[in-house]
Design a protein around this motif. Structure first.
Motif, short mmCIF file in Angstrom:
data_model
loop_
_atom_site.label_atom_id
_atom_site.label_comp_id
_atom_site.label_asym_id
_atom_site.label_seq_id
_atom_site.Cartn_x
_atom_site.Cartn_y
_atom_site.Cartn_z
N THR A 147 -10.10 -9.82 -67.07
CA THR A 147 -9.11 -9.03 -66.34
C THR A 147 -9.69 -7.83 -65.61
N HIS A 153 -0.21 0.52 -62.34
CA HIS A 153 -0.60 -0.12 -63.61
C HIS A 153 -0.84 0.93 -64.69
N THR A 154 -1.50 2.00 -64.32
CA THR A 154 -1.74 3.07 -65.29
C THR A 154 -0.42 3.68 -65.73
N SER A 161 0.87 -3.67 -66.95
CA SER A 161 -0.42 -2.99 -67.09
C SER A 161 -1.48 -3.55 -66.17
N THR A 162 -1.41 -4.86 -66.00
CA THR A 162 -2.50 -5.52 -65.26
C THR A 162 -2.02 -6.31 -64.06
N THR A 208 -3.00 -7.80 -72.59
CA THR A 208 -2.01 -7.04 -73.35
C THR A 208 -1.06 -7.92 -74.14
N ASP A 247 1.09 1.21 -68.12
CA ASP A 247 0.26 1.13 -69.32
C ASP A 247 0.49 2.35 -70.22
N ASP A 290 -2.29 4.99 -60.59
CA ASP A 290 -1.68 3.85 -59.91
C ASP A 290 -0.53 3.28 -60.76
N ARG A 348 -5.93 9.22 -65.90
CA ARG A 348 -6.38 8.24 -64.91
C ARG A 348 -7.56 7.42 -65.45
N ARG A 369 -9.54 -6.69 -61.68
CA ARG A 369 -8.91 -5.45 -61.19
C ARG A 369 -9.88 -4.59 -60.42
#
Lengths: 462, 462, 462, 462
Positions: free
Chosen positions: D376, C368-369, C13-14, D14, C372, C366, C308, D380
Motif C-alpha cells: 500500500t 487520508h491523514t 485511510s488509504t 487497515t 486515519d 491530506d 502529518r 501511495r
C-alpha cells in the motif's frame, strides 16, 4: 627590564589567588606570596596591581589581517592589528594563511609570514590554509608543519574559490592525523549558499538583510555534520570555527559524544550581536555582514549557554577589517548586492572587554571560564607553549585588568584601521591597565606604549 | 618543616612545566625556576623530584567511610581509609553524611564529623545527605551549610529508606539554589529496581550476576532525566554521581545543552570493570556488586570517551568497604540473595594508580585530563579552596609521582581494611613517591609515614 | 431500513474512489461501482451523495461526559454529548471511567455504563481508569477487560487525587501486558505542577494566564519520558494522551525508535488554539484552561508536522464540558485562582469540522491523514472492530460530508450543553450532510434526527 | 474472464474481514458478503479462497532488471523478472532508468520502456534516474514526468559515474518540488567509500568481507543527513532507498520531526541477512555483496523495529540479478577485489514469502503492517493509482495467499535467471496460491500460468 607585579588577584582557568609575579627576560621566573622589590634585579619595574586582576595574555585564535579581496585589501596591517589587539588585552593572534587555489603553500606561508615578522607588536602564529591537496602541496604542508605552523584551515564553504572538495578534505584530515595537527574548518555547505543567494537575488532581495536567509542555520549544521563524519572516519582532531547557532553546536556535540575528537569555537559577534543589526536601514546593515551570519536573538543566549557549559572551547573574533565607506559599500544596491559585501566585523580590539562586560559582569560566565575561553584553551588546542597561563617558565604575557574602568567604544579613537565600529557607543566595563608580551610592556590604559615590531612567531607543538 | 621540591615536572589541569616549589607552613609560598636550598628556611626538607611528576593532591569526591549497614558497619574507619587514600595519592576525601529518615541532620553531621576529626590523616569534607525535608530539618541544613558543608546529597533510589520523594527533591533543590550550593544525586528509579528485583528473585535468579539486570541502563537514565527536569525548573546546580552508562550521560548532556547547570561524575569501577566480573562463579561476583552496577564492556569505552571529551567532570570511587568473607556473604544463596549483598567496591587506595595505568598510559586521556578529573574539578565544583591546584597560596597538598614504578595490587598488603581487592593481582604503572598534606609528608613509596589524625575539615566556599 | 449511498467519493485511510455503498441491518453489505436501487430491498432509503465525500464514522478516543467535579458535574449528559458528536460527524466516543481512589472499579464501571446505556445516541466505549492498584482491584480489572473495555487510563498527574504512584504504574502496565490491552496515560509530573502552582499563587499570579507557566513543556516531557521508561521495562503497549508540545512528542518518538510500543495522541485544541487565548482579559482566558495547557503559537505548527508525518496517530478532543458562567468562574480571582478553574475545552462537536477546515483545507494534511487520524487509528489501536473503515462487513457508521458547506460556530446553536464555545464565531468549511450509526440515520445537515438512546457499547478486541 | 473470489479473509492496510470479491474487466467491481456465482457473468471463474488470505497485489518499488554493467548485463530480462515477481506475489515493479552521465534522458526512458513493454508479464513503472542536470535534460525530465514517470532517482554515491553533485541535487529537488514528484535517493557519501576502499585494498584487504568496512554506517548516515538538508531547503518530498542501519534511519527521523517531507525504505536483505554472510569463506561472501552493505546482526532487529513502528514506510528488494559463477566472480582475488564484485542480491521472487515468514509468522509485524509496507505505501508514495488496495474500482491485482504452505527456496527451481539464491535452502511459510494482474490469473501455486508480456506501464499521479 625585569618586571614585578605587586599584589594582583591572579586569575587562571582554574585558580584565583593573590601573589606577586616576577619576570626576568621573557618569562615568568618566580611567583611568591610577597616579593620584596629589593630582592629583585636592579632596574626592575614594579607594577602596582592592587585591586586589579592579573590575567594571562589573551589569545585570539581566529583573525584575518593580510587579506586580499577583489583587487583590494582589508584595512589592517600587522602594525595596526597588533596594536589594536594589545590595547585590548590580546597578546597573541593566530591568522589564517590563505593561498589561492593555484598558489604554492610554501610561497603563501612566506608571504604571510613576511607581513607579520618585524611588523607585529604582538606574538603570532598561523593556521595553514589548505585550498587544494595533491602530492606536491602535501610535501610543502609537511615542511610548514615542521616550521611550527601546526594547524590547518579548510573551508567547506567557498568551493571553487577557497573551498576543498571531499577528496581533498579526506586527505587533509588524514595528513593531519598522521602529523598530529589540528584541522580548523569553516563549515557551511557552499552549494546551498550559492543557490539560495541566486534565488534571493533573482527575487530582488539584494540588501544586507538577506545575507542571513541566504545561509540559514541548517546550512551551517550540514557543514558541521559533514566535517564530523570525515573526522570520525579519519580519526583526525578538528576544530569548528565560528559556530553561530544551536543547530551547528548540536551536530558537533552529538559527534563528540560518539567519540569524535572535536573542539568548538564561537566568535564574539555571535554572542553579542543578532541579525536585527544586519537589518538596519540605509545599508548600515552591511557593517554586520559576516559568515556564518548573525542569527536570531535567542540563538545568542544559547551560545552563551554552550560557552558556560564548556561545550564551546574558545572565543575568537574572525576579525576581518573592511571599511564601511569604501569597501562594504561594494555590495550596495542597486549596483551591488549583499553577496558583494566584504564579509567581516572588525573586533580584535574589543573581544576581551566585551566578553568581560557581557559575559562576566552579567554573570553569564565566571572569571575562570572567561580566561579559559579567551586564552587558555586556544593555547592548549593549538600548542602555543608558554602561552595561556600564569606559571613559572611561561612567557610573561600578562594583562593587569581594571574591572572598575568604565568606557565606551568609538571608531574615531580605536586602534583598528577601519572607519567604523560595529559597537559604536557601546559601554564597556573593565580595561587592560598594563599589557605585556614576553616581559615587555606594550600597552597601558588604552594606549600602545611598546616597541613596534617586536612580536614573534610562536613555536608550536602538536 | 618547610619543604622544597626540586626539579619536578609540574602538571596541572592546564600547565606542564619545570620549576621548584617551596612550601612554608601549610601552603605553597614560592614557585621559581630554581630555588637554592640555601635561600630556604633552616630545616627545610629538600625532596628530589627529578624525573617525576608533581601533581596537586588528588581529591576523591565520593567515598563512604562510616557506614552503618544492617546492624554492622563497613570495615574502614577514618584511620584506615585516610591512610589508604594517602598512600594512593589522594589527599582529600568527601564523604557522605547519611542520616536515617528519622534522624536529625545536625546530630548526624556531628556524628560523622566526630568519626573523622582527629582521626583522619587526610583532609576531608562532607556532602550532607538529605533523606527527608521539612521546615525543621531545613533550618538545620542552613546551619550545616554555614559550617562549610556546601553540598547536599540525595538519593532518587532507595525510596522509603534513604530516598526522597519528588516534593522533597524540589524543596531541596530550591534551598540549594537559594544557598548557592550543589546537589549531588544518585540517580536510579527505585520502584523499577525493586520491582525488577522481585521479578528476578521470584524466578529463582538470586546470584550476584542478576544484580545488573535488576537495574539496567534505562533505570539509571530515567533517574538522570528526572533530576535534570527538576534542576531545570528550580535553577539549581546539580551533580550526577557515578554515571555508569552512555544512556545516563546522554540524558545529562542533552539537559546541559538546554542550559541546565549540571556536572557528571564517573567512578573508577565503571571505567575499568565490567559486568562479566559480577558473573564470576562461586559467589566471587559479589565482590563486584555496586550500584549502579558494572555494565557491558562496550560501555566502559564510552565512559572513557565521555571523560576524554570532558563531558564527565570528575572521577571518584564510591568507595564502600565491605568484607567479602563476613559481609558480602550476607547475600549468598540459598539463605540470601543478591539484594542482600552490601553494595560497594573498595577502591579509594587504587583510584589514582589505576586511572594513570588505564587512562594515561594507554593514551585514552592526557596528563591534564587526569589531573583535572581526579583533582581540580572536584575542588572547583565543591568549593575546596586551596585544593586541586599547584599555585602560590594553595595548600601544600602535593604528590610526587613516579611514572616508572611497576607494581601489582594485593589485598594482603593494601591499607584498606577489607579482606579482598577487586583488582587482585592487577599490574599498576606509576606510584606516588611522596604525598604531602598542607606541607606535611604523609606517605612515601606506598607507606604511610605521617602523623595520624592530622587531617582537617576543609572550609568550603559556594 | 436498508440504505443505499449513491455516487459518493469514498475516502479511507488509504483509498479514494467512487462506488455505491449498500447497507442492510447494521452493516455495510455491498460495495459496487453502481448499484441499481431496484436491486435493493424494498424500503431502501437512497441517499444521494453526489459531489460529496463518504467517510467512515469518526471516532473520538478521548472524551469526558459524566464528570463529577467539586460537588457539581460537567454539563453534558450522554444525551447532549452524543447528539453533539453525531451532528459533528463523530459516531463513536471513548470515555474515561474515573473512579475515586477509594472507589471500587467494578462499581465505577457499572455507574459509567449506566449513564450511557440507553441514553447515548452514538456508540461508545470506555477507558478504565486505574486510580489505585492492589490485588482486589486487579481482579475487577480482569473482569472489566473481559467485558470488552480493553484499555486502561492512568494519570501521572494528579497524584493523591487520581494519580498512581510508580509501583501502581508498574503493576498496571504489567497487567496490561499480560492481558494484551493498551494503557493510555496523562503525562505530567504532578509534583512539579503543584509546586509551580504554589510559587505562582504565592507571587500573586492567580489569573488564567498563569495556568500554562504552572505546567511548562518540560513538565509534560518529564511525564512522557517516565511513561516510556516504564513501558520499555514492562513491554506494555502505551498511548500518550493529549501531547501538546514538541518536547513531549520528542520523548515519545525517541522511545519508539528504541523499540517501545507507544502511540501518540493530539487533541484538537493543541492544534488550533495557543496560549494567547488563555491570556485574554477579563477572565475570558478561563474558557481556554485545560491540561496540558495551550502552548506557544509555534508549538501548534510543530504538532501539525507531527500529525502529518504520522508520528501522532490520533486526534481526539479531551472534551470536558464546563460552563463558563457557573463553573469556570469558580477559579475567578480574588476569591478563586487559576488552579480552581475546571479544566477542559468543550469540542466534541467541532473536532471533525475544525480539523477539516484547518487541516485539510489549508493543505497541512491530506484527506487520508484526516480520516486515519480522526477515525481509523482510534479503531485500530483500541480494537473497535467494525469501526473506522468503509468495508463490507463493517458497521454502517458513515458520514456523507459536504466540503462546500460554509458555516460559523455559535454557542447558542450548538448541541453541547455548555454556555460558551471556545470557537465562537469561527468559520468552518465543510459539514456532515448525513451521519449514520449502524445503518440508522442520526444526523442531517447539523440537526440530530435519530432515535435517541440507540447507541451501544462497542465490543472490543485486544 | 470475470473472476469471483469466494470466502477469502481480506487483509488490507487497515481492514481484516470476510467477503466475496468480484472482478470484471480489469477491476474489482463488487465486494459483498456473499456473491452468488449465478448472479455473475457467464464464464466467470470462481476461485475458492476459503482458509486463505486475499491481499492486494504486492509492489516492489525498488528493482533493477535491465542493468548494463562493465560490458555485460544483469541476468534477468523483464520476461524472467516479471515471472519471478508474479510467482512470488508481486504484481507491480518499479525499476530505475539509469542513463549514463552522457546519455539523453528521453532516449534512456525509451530504451528502458522498450525492454519492459510487451515483455513484462506484471505491471511496471520507473524511477527516472537523474545522473546529470542542465537545462537540456530538465526539459526532457518534464516530458518524462508528463508521460507518467513521476519520481526521480539520484545517487549521492557513485559520484563521477552515476552520482550527482550538490548543484545538480539542489536543482533536481527544486524541479521535483515544482512538479510535485518524489525524489528517491541512494545515500552514501561516495568520496568516503572510495577512499576507504583504497585504504583497504592498499592494505591487502581484498575479499568480500571488506565490502562492509569500506562503507560503514556513518557513511550512510552522512548521505541521509545530506539529503535531508537539501530536502529541507527546497521543500521537496524525498524517499531514502534501502536504509540499512539505525544511524541512517535516525538521521531521517530527526529530519522528519523537524518537518522534512521524507519517506524511508528498507529492502529485504537488510531485514534478514547480516554481514556474517558476506564473510563466508571461499568467496561465497560475494553472493551477499550489495550497497549499502549487510550490517551487524543487531542492526537487523533495529530495522524490524523501525518497520513495526512505521518509521520505515516500504519494503523493497533492490533486486539486482548477477550470476555468481560468471559475474560476481569478477571481483575474485587475486585478479579482482571486492570493489569489482557486481552489487546486488537477487530477491524479487522471495520478498513476500520471506517477509511473511520472518515478519508475520514470528510476530515482529502484524498482517496490516505487512500489507502496508509491501504494497500500500509504495502505491501511495509513488501515485500508483488503482494499486495497493482491495476496493471497488481498484485494479484486480490480487493475491490469494495460503499461510499453511511450507516450502524451501532453491536456486534450481526459482524463476529468476541467476545461478544462485542468497537464501538457498531457507524454509518459507506461506505462498501465493493465485496471483492476478488486472483480472488475469498469472500465477498459481508457484507456477507462472499467465499470458506473457501482458504487463503494462502504470499511469501515475503525483
Amino acid at each position: 627590564m625585569p618586571l614585578l607585579f605587586k599584589n594582583p588577584r591572579i586569575i587562571t582557568s582554574t585558580d584565583d589567588y593573590g601573589a606577586d609575579v616576577y619576570c626576568v627576560g621573557e618569562q615568568i621566573t618566580r611567583i611568591e606570596r610577597s616579593i620584596d622589590p629589593k630582592s629583585c634585579a636592579p632596574g626592575t619595574e614594579v607594577i602596582d596591581a592592587s585591586g586589579k586582576y592579573l590575567f594571562p595574555g589573551f589569545i585570539d585564535p581566529h583573525v584575518h589581517v593580510y587579506l586580499p579581496f577583489m583587487g583590494t585589501y582589508a584595512k589592517d596591517t600587522w602594525e595596526t592589528a597588533s596594536r589594536a589587539a594589545l590595547v585590548g588585552g590580546t597578546t597573541t593572534l593566530i591568522e589564517m594563511i590563505c593561498p589561492g587555489k593555484g598558489d604554492e603553500p610554501m610561497a603563501a606561508f612566506e608571504t604571510w609570514l613576511s607581513k607579520a615578522s618585524g611588523v607585529s607588536s604582538c606574538d603570532f602564529s598561523f593556521h595553514m590554509g589548505v585550498t587544494r591537496f595533491d602530492p606536491a602541496v602535501e610535501r610543502q604542508f609537511r615542511e610548514i608543519v615542521k616550521r611550527g605552523v601546526t594547524s590547518f584551515k579548510v573551508f567547506l564553504a567557498y568551493k571553487g574559490a577557497l573551498g576543498v572538495d571531499d577528496r581533498e578534505l579526506f586527505h587533509t584530515l588524514r595528513l593531519a592525523k598522521e602529523l598530529g595537527v589540528v584541522v580548523t574548518a569553516h563549515c557551511e555547505n557552499e552549494t546551498l549558499v550559492s543557490e539560495l543567494q541566486s534565488q534571493l537575488l533573482a527575487a530582488g532581495k539584494t540588501g544586507p538583510e538577506w545575507h542571513e536567509p541566504s545561509r540559514p542555520p541548517r546550512v551551517e549544521a550540514e557543514g558541521v555534520h559533514h566535517l564530523m563524519t570525515f573526522a570520525e572516519l579519519t580519526g583526525a582532531e578538528v576544530y569548528v570555527v565560528h559556530t553561530s547557532c544551536d543547530e551547528a553546536v548540536g551536530e558537533a556535540t552529538r559527534a563528540i559524544s560518539r567519540g569524535v575528537n572535536a573542539h568548538i569555537e564561537v566568535v564574539l559577534p555571535h554572542l553579542i550581536l543578532d541579525k536585527s543589526f544586519a537589518e538596519r536601514p540605509g545599508f548600515e546593515g552591511a557593517k554586520y555582514v559576516m559568515s556564518p551570519p548573525l542569527r536570531d536573538k535567542q540563538q545568542t543566549e544559547r551560545m552563551w549557554n554552550h560557552l558556560r557549559s564548556r561545550a564551546v572551547s574558545t572565543v575568537g573574533t574572525d576579525h576581518a577589517p573592511f571599511d564601511f565607506e569604501t569597501q562594504k559599500v561594494m555590495g550596495k544596491p542597486p549596483a551591488g548586492d549583499f553577496t558583494k559585501i566584504p564579509n567581516g566585523i572588525p573586533s580584535v580590539e574589543n573581544r576581551v572587554d566585551l566578553l568581560f562586560t557581557h559575559g562576566v559582569c552579567t554573570g553569564r560566565i565566571d572569571l575562570h571560564t572567561f580566561v579559559d575561553a579567551a586564552s587558555t584553551q586556544a593555547a592548549r588546542v593549538f600548542g602555543l607553549h608558554g602561552k595561556g597561563t600564569i606559571a613559572v617558565g611561561a612567557d610573561a604575557d600578562l594583562v593587569v585588568y581594571d574591572p572598575g574602568y568604565r568606557g565606551a567604544i568609538r571608531a574615531k579613537s580605536h586602534q583598528m584601521a577601519t572607519d567604523y565600529s560595529a559597537f559604536e557607543g557601546w559601554e564597556t566595563k573593565g580595561r587592560a591597565s598594563v599589557v605585556t608580551v614576553r616581559g615587555r610592556v606594550m600597552a597601558r590604559d588604552g594606549e600602545f606604549v611598546g616597541k613596534p615590531g617586536t612580536g614573534r612567531l610562536v613555536p608550536r607543538g602538536r
